[in-house]
Design a protein around this motif. Sequence first.
Motif, short mmCIF file in Angstrom:
data_model
loop_
_atom_site.label_atom_id
_atom_site.label_comp_id
_atom_site.label_asym_id
_atom_site.label_seq_id
_atom_site.Cartn_x
_atom_site.Cartn_y
_atom_site.Cartn_z
N UNK A 1 0.82 -1.21 0.00
CA UNK A 1 0.00 0.00 0.00
C UNK A 1 0.86 1.27 0.00
N UNK A 2 2.04 1.19 0.60
CA UNK A 2 2.90 2.37 0.70
C UNK A 2 3.63 2.69 -0.60
N UNK A 3 3.58 1.75 -1.57
CA UNK A 3 4.26 1.96 -2.84
C UNK A 3 3.43 2.83 -3.77
N UNK A 4 4.05 3.71 -4.47
CA UNK A 4 3.39 4.56 -5.46
C UNK A 4 2.10 5.20 -4.94
N UNK A 5 2.18 5.97 -3.86
CA UNK A 5 0.97 6.59 -3.31
C UNK A 5 0.29 7.54 -4.29
N UNK A 6 1.05 8.05 -5.27
CA UNK A 6 0.46 8.97 -6.24
C UNK A 6 -0.57 8.28 -7.14
N UNK A 7 -0.58 6.95 -7.15
CA UNK A 7 -1.51 6.21 -7.99
C UNK A 7 -2.86 6.00 -7.31
N UNK A 8 -2.96 6.41 -6.05
CA UNK A 8 -4.22 6.25 -5.34
C UNK A 8 -4.35 4.88 -4.72
N UNK A 9 -5.17 4.78 -3.69
CA UNK A 9 -5.38 3.51 -3.02
C UNK A 9 -6.68 3.56 -2.22
N UNK A 10 -7.35 2.43 -2.13
CA UNK A 10 -8.60 2.34 -1.39
C UNK A 10 -8.37 2.66 0.10
N UNK A 11 -9.34 3.31 0.69
CA UNK A 11 -9.28 3.62 2.13
C UNK A 11 -9.45 2.34 2.94
N UNK A 12 -8.64 2.21 3.98
CA UNK A 12 -8.74 1.04 4.86
C UNK A 12 -10.00 1.15 5.71
N UNK A 13 -10.96 0.27 5.45
CA UNK A 13 -12.18 0.26 6.25
C UNK A 13 -11.99 -0.56 7.53
N UNK A 14 -11.02 -1.47 7.52
CA UNK A 14 -10.72 -2.21 8.74
C UNK A 14 -10.33 -3.65 8.52
N UNK A 15 -9.77 -4.24 9.56
CA UNK A 15 -9.38 -5.65 9.59
C UNK A 15 -10.46 -6.44 10.32
N UNK A 16 -10.87 -7.55 9.74
CA UNK A 16 -11.88 -8.42 10.35
C UNK A 16 -11.20 -9.72 10.77
N UNK A 17 -11.25 -10.02 12.05
CA UNK A 17 -10.72 -11.31 12.52
C UNK A 17 -11.76 -12.38 12.22
N UNK A 18 -11.37 -13.34 11.42
CA UNK A 18 -12.28 -14.37 10.93
C UNK A 18 -11.85 -15.75 11.42
N UNK A 19 -12.81 -16.68 11.48
CA UNK A 19 -12.52 -18.06 11.88
C UNK A 19 -11.84 -18.09 13.25
#
Length: 312
Positions: free
Chosen positions: A199-217
């Motif tokens: 995610x930290x690579x090429x920030x000028x290209x844009x990136x989706x906003x982190x909505x969150x981490x879901x602990x699954x299983x």
Amino acid sequence: MAIIKALGKGMRPIMSNSIAVMNAKGGVGKSTLVLALAETLSAYHDKRVLVIDSDAQASVSSMFMTIANLHRLQSEQATLVDYLVAGTLRNLDVDWRNYIVEDVSDVDDARSVYLIPSDMQLTLFEREVSKESLHSRLRMVISQLVHQVSQVFDCVLIDCSPGLSVLTECWLRETAYHVAPTKADYVSICGLEVFRRFQSLNPEMGFAENLGVIVNMRDAQSKTETDYQAWLKSNDANRCFKQAIPRVCALQDAARFDAQQRSYFAKYPGKVGEALRALTVELVDRLDTSQSYRMHARAAAEAQAASSIDAA
């Protein structure tokens, strides 16, 4: 079950409602979670949900319909692969509505879930994109698709393949948000770290906003998993959802399509249903909060621009 060709009438204002669901590591229950989120958002929140299966294994597609129906759609060239081939490799103007399938899901009170199914040919398509250096064209096709479906559906969930493929990168750069399911173990959490570095690579290209981490299983009886979950929550950047999804047999059963319709509460009984409903309440709240913030920020920027013009 039919392919939709009439969607698009009565379009609504474009909302930030597209969510890429991914983890760099496989085996975290991602596809099953996408299935459960879509059906819960439909049955419990009355949302019109589109699931885009962008995993070559087509796991979530097989969870939404019979294998015979999935095979028929693949044979009729009515999958995400065929849409992307037409738009990217052949440079054709294709109608996305021809690839939307209605009447998916075996939950009788989740009738507002739609699907763009996948096919194992997706890996060959990505190879051709790389071979012909069509990455920019692919991203444009993905951008157009996200833009168009966001006018029709309340929520768009993209089930991304594990790892960081060319196609997954396009989804992550063109969707509004991303959600990262993870198991509460070391290897799965390492997958999150790889993703964070990407995610930290090429920030000028844009990136989706982190909505969150879901602990699954999540195994509620495991002290090790309890410790890993606490570790995840201790990092504010993860934005961990409060509600974890338990590891129960009911979810394994839910992943198998039943030709006989069943109620939401029959498919997701007891604690797993309670957990899913609590999780989607969190998800909807986070979407509403983010969208409100984005609208205010946009309004403020427009007001400032207008003020600058007047001053000039």
